[in-house]
Design a protein around this motif. Structure first.
Motif, PDB file in Angstrom:
ATOM      1  N   GLU A  23      38.240  34.726  43.394  1.00  0.00           N
ATOM      2  CA  GLU A  23      39.605  34.213  43.350  1.00  0.00           C
ATOM      3  C   GLU A  23      40.197  34.179  44.758  1.00  0.00           C
ATOM      4  N   LYS A  24      39.939  35.222  45.529  1.00  0.00           N
ATOM      5  CA  LYS A  24      40.417  35.255  46.913  1.00  0.00           C
ATOM      6  C   LYS A  24      39.881  34.085  47.718  1.00  0.00           C
ATOM      7  N   ASN A  25      38.584  33.819  47.610  1.00  0.00           N
ATOM      8  CA  ASN A  25      37.974  32.713  48.345  1.00  0.00           C
ATOM      9  C   ASN A  25      38.522  31.369  47.907  1.00  0.00           C
ATOM     10  N   MET A  26      38.750  31.215  46.593  1.00  0.00           N
ATOM     11  CA  MET A  26      39.277  29.964  46.079  1.00  0.00           C
ATOM     12  C   MET A  26      40.693  29.706  46.597  1.00  0.00           C
ATOM     13  N   LEU A  27      41.521  30.744  46.647  1.00  0.00           N
ATOM     14  CA  LEU A  27      42.880  30.585  47.157  1.00  0.00           C
ATOM     15  C   LEU A  27      42.882  30.237  48.647  1.00  0.00           C
ATOM     16  N   VAL A  28      41.974  30.838  49.401  1.00  0.00           N
ATOM     17  CA  VAL A  28      41.857  30.505  50.827  1.00  0.00           C
ATOM     18  C   VAL A  28      41.490  29.035  51.001  1.00  0.00           C
ATOM     19  N   ASP A  29      40.584  28.547  50.154  1.00  0.00           N
ATOM     20  CA  ASP A  29      40.208  27.131  50.198  1.00  0.00           C
ATOM     21  C   ASP A  29      41.410  26.227  49.898  1.00  0.00           C
ATOM     22  N   LYS A  30      42.364  26.732  49.120  1.00  0.00           N
ATOM     23  CA  LYS A  30      43.543  25.955  48.755  1.00  0.00           C
ATOM     24  C   LYS A  30      44.678  26.077  49.771  1.00  0.00           C
ATOM     25  N   GLY A  31      44.478  26.856  50.830  1.00  0.00           N
ATOM     26  CA  GLY A  31      45.492  26.938  51.867  1.00  0.00           C
ATOM     27  C   GLY A  31      46.199  28.273  51.999  1.00  0.00           C
ATOM     28  N   TRP A  32      45.877  29.236  51.131  1.00  0.00           N
ATOM     29  CA  TRP A  32      46.480  30.560  51.254  1.00  0.00           C
ATOM     30  C   TRP A  32      45.899  31.280  52.476  1.00  0.00           C
ATOM     31  N   LYS A  33      46.670  32.184  53.049  1.00  0.00           N
ATOM     32  CA  LYS A  33      46.231  32.962  54.205  1.00  0.00           C
ATOM     33  C   LYS A  33      45.757  34.338  53.744  1.00  0.00           C
ATOM     34  N   TYR A  34      44.527  34.679  54.090  1.00  0.00           N
ATOM     35  CA  TYR A  34      43.990  35.983  53.714  1.00  0.00           C
ATOM     36  C   TYR A  34      44.507  37.030  54.697  1.00  0.00           C
ATOM     37  N   GLU A  35      45.149  38.083  54.190  1.00  0.00           N
ATOM     38  CA  GLU A  35      45.754  39.102  55.036  1.00  0.00           C
ATOM     39  C   GLU A  35      45.008  40.434  54.988  1.00  0.00           C
ATOM     40  N   GLY A  36      43.804  40.432  54.434  1.00  0.00           N
ATOM     41  CA  GLY A  36      42.989  41.635  54.459  1.00  0.00           C
ATOM     42  C   GLY A  36      43.071  42.464  53.188  1.00  0.00           C
ATOM     43  N   ILE A  37      42.495  43.667  53.257  1.00  0.00           N
ATOM     44  CA  ILE A  37      42.485  44.589  52.123  1.00  0.00           C
ATOM     45  C   ILE A  37      43.798  45.361  52.108  1.00  0.00           C
ATOM     46  N   SER A  38      44.506  45.287  50.993  1.00  0.00           N
ATOM     47  CA  SER A  38      45.794  45.974  50.879  1.00  0.00           C
ATOM     48  C   SER A  38      45.629  47.440  50.513  1.00  0.00           C
ATOM     49  N   TRP A  39      44.740  47.722  49.551  1.00  0.00           N
ATOM     50  CA  TRP A  39      44.487  49.069  49.067  1.00  0.00           C
ATOM     51  C   TRP A  39      43.192  49.040  48.274  1.00  0.00           C
ATOM     52  N   TYR A  40      42.879  50.127  47.605  1.00  0.00           N
ATOM     53  CA  TYR A  40      41.642  50.202  46.827  1.00  0.00           C
ATOM     54  C   TYR A  40      41.958  50.516  45.367  1.00  0.00           C
ATOM     55  N   SER A  41      41.057  50.080  44.509  1.00  0.00           N
ATOM     56  CA  SER A  41      41.195  50.302  43.075  1.00  0.00           C
ATOM     57  C   SER A  41      40.367  51.501  42.651  1.00  0.00           C
ATOM     58  N   GLY A  42      40.934  52.308  41.762  1.00  0.00           N
ATOM     59  CA  GLY A  42      40.224  53.460  41.227  1.00  0.00           C
ATOM     60  C   GLY A  42      41.217  54.403  40.567  1.00  0.00           C
ATOM     61  N   GLY A  43      40.791  55.074  39.511  1.00  0.00           N
ATOM     62  CA  GLY A  43      41.684  55.998  38.831  1.00  0.00           C
ATOM     63  C   GLY A  43      41.798  55.720  37.361  1.00  0.00           C
ATOM     64  N   GLU A  44      42.654  56.479  36.710  1.00  0.00           N
ATOM     65  CA  GLU A  44      42.773  56.441  35.253  1.00  0.00           C
ATOM     66  C   GLU A  44      43.909  55.548  34.762  1.00  0.00           C
ATOM     67  N   VAL A  45      44.721  55.008  35.664  1.00  0.00           N
ATOM     68  CA  VAL A  45      45.871  54.196  35.281  1.00  0.00           C
ATOM     69  C   VAL A  45      45.546  52.714  35.468  1.00  0.00           C
ATOM     70  N   ASP A  46      45.797  51.919  34.435  1.00  0.00           N
ATOM     71  CA  ASP A  46      45.593  50.473  34.520  1.00  0.00           C
ATOM     72  C   ASP A  46      46.853  49.798  35.057  1.00  0.00           C
ATOM     73  N   LEU A  47      46.700  49.018  36.115  1.00  0.00           N
ATOM     74  CA  LEU A  47      47.785  48.157  36.580  1.00  0.00           C
ATOM     75  C   LEU A  47      47.656  46.829  35.858  1.00  0.00           C
ATOM     76  N   LEU A  48      48.776  46.320  35.342  1.00  0.00           N
ATOM     77  CA  LEU A  48      48.785  45.124  34.508  1.00  0.00           C
ATOM     78  C   LEU A  48      49.350  43.946  35.289  1.00  0.00           C
TER      79      LEU A  48
END
Length: 423
Positions: free
Chosen positions: A359-384
């Motif tokens: 999805e990241k690569n597809m958005l870059v192809d569409k003109g979005w600017k990639y700003e790097g890794i924001s944070w990491y995923s892991g843990g027991e809580v689901d972000l929706l």
């Protein structure tokens, strides 16, 4: 001269992402409903065998026999090889490099692989499947089973280096593809087609791309073709395999085949956060090290209605000075794990966050600017993750609060499922 019209059987799995002043969503666009047609003509020249009046009865009989045999062979063994047309619309299709009818737990495909070799293949792909499945609300067990069945335990040429295409997805990936012959059932007969398949750098990208298809394929806004295979919409992996039958594969026994593989190799162990990841354990007696966490700050822009998330306290403070409202710590993120990518749309002024590299690569192809890794995923809580079809900016929202999610859905937001994990 006989004319045959070959009707393309390609399934429509189109996606598009708008960039600009229109509402933006990476996972909910209407696919084109137009089908493609390919026409090919073949001809067979009639052969005439003449017998002279001096020929013997035996010779005449033999000539007639040869003629009849030749015509029968031409009728039953005719092979038509065509080049599949370029799919300029970006639509995706699956094909099965390994014949499904040959795969069973007792058949040749099973017996050709030793138990140790089979487990080695599972170990090779399990970590990729588990990471991608957890990030996309999917069953790792089903993804591993599909990889086994679709690639014939990694023995298909398409699945091996340098192609790494485990799921038979056609098209190109980041401009990379490989052309191979495959069988398509067209106009009542099997036809050999020169098809273009996606070529990946590794198995990891193959799993990510397949998850992207399962999560984003849509033929009408807000309705996802494979949503019945998502964890959040099912009670068990069997519901997911049943949903894939007739959609991902037309074979009526597709779900049964996947279930047999899952049960035989205990693949459900990879569906849980603590499941085997293809490696060992910590010995059973060591106290686990404390998990290092980072506070994730949530801010709100009253002018654009965008929510913004950052682990950088300095960035948070600067935004507050420019008029953003600080809404506190939204969750705690681990300092290592699966990366969550951050992108910016310069036309709409919108930020987007995703675990999905495709999805990241597809958005870059569409003109979005990639700003790097924001944070990491892991843990027991689901972000929706939710999407506002009416917003020009701030169209996506992320929350660990189920009540907030439910209120937004009542207000017209579209719930898009699991985004990433936190603490």
């Amino acid at each position: 001269m006989r004319n045959r019209q070959l009707l393309s059987t390609l399934a429509l799995l189109g996606l598009a992402v708008s960039v600009g002043q229109q509402p933006i969503t990476a996972l909910a666009e209407e696919a084109s409903n137009a089908t493609k047609e390919t026409t090919s003509e073949t001809s067979a020249a009639a052969e005439t065998i003449e017998s002279t009046t001096e020929a013997t009865t035996e010779t005449t009989s033999e000539s007639a026999s040869v003629t009849e045999s030749s015509e029968e062979t031409a009728a039953t063994e005719e092979e038509i090889i065509i080049d599949e047309p370029e799919d300029t619309s970006g639509q995706l299709t699956h094909t099965h490099p390994f014949p499904l009818e040959e795969f069973s737990m007792q058949g040749a495909a099973y017996q050709a692989r030793g138990v140790n070799t089979q487990q080695a293949f599972i170990n090779q792909v399990a970590s990729h499947a588990k990471t991608v499945a957890q990030a996309n609300d999917l069953y790792a067990s089903v993804m591993i089973a599909q990889a086994i069945v679709e690639s014939g335990w990694g023995q298909s040429t398409l699945s091996q280096a340098p192609n790494y295409n485990l799921f038979g997805i056609k098209g190109s990936y980041n401009g990379q593809s490989v052309t191979m012959k495959t069988q398509e059932y067209i106009d009542g007969k099997w036809v050999t087609v020169n098809a273009k398949f996606r070529k990946y750098p590794s198995f990891s990208e193959s799993f990510q791309d397949n998850a992207y298809v399962l999560k984003t394929t849509s033929f009408q806004p807000g309705v996802y073709y494979y949503s019945g295979a998502w964890k959040s919409n099912t009670k068990s992996y069997k519901d997911a395999t049943a949903w894939l039958t007739g959609r991902y594969a037309t074979a009526p026994n597709y779900g049964t085949i996947l279930n047999d593989v899952i049960e035989t190799y205990n693949l459900t162990q990879y569906d849980t956060a603590g499941g085997n990841n293809g490696g060992g354990n910590n010995g059973g007696g060591n106290t686990p090290k404390p998990i290092e966490k980072t506070a994730m700050h949530r801010l709100y822009n009253p002018n654009s209605s965008e929510h913004f998330y950052t682990a950088n306290a300095g960035e948070k403070d600067n935004l507050v000075k420019t008029g953003w409202k600080y809404e506190g710590v939204a969750w705690q993120a681990p300092k290592s794990g699966s990366p969550v990518y951050r992108l910016y749309n310069p036309n709409a002024g919108d930020h987007h966050y995703t675990l999905n590299a495709a999805e990241k690569n597809m958005l870059v192809d569409k003109g979005w600017k990639y700003e790097g890794i924001s944070w990491y995923s892991g843990g027991e809580v689901d972000l929706l993750r939710l999407y506002n079809p009416n917003a020009k900016a701030g169209s996506h929202h992320y929350t660990a609060n189920v009540g907030e999610k439910d209120n937004l859905v009542k207000a017209g937001w579209k719930y898009e499922g699991f985004a990433w994990n936190g603490h």
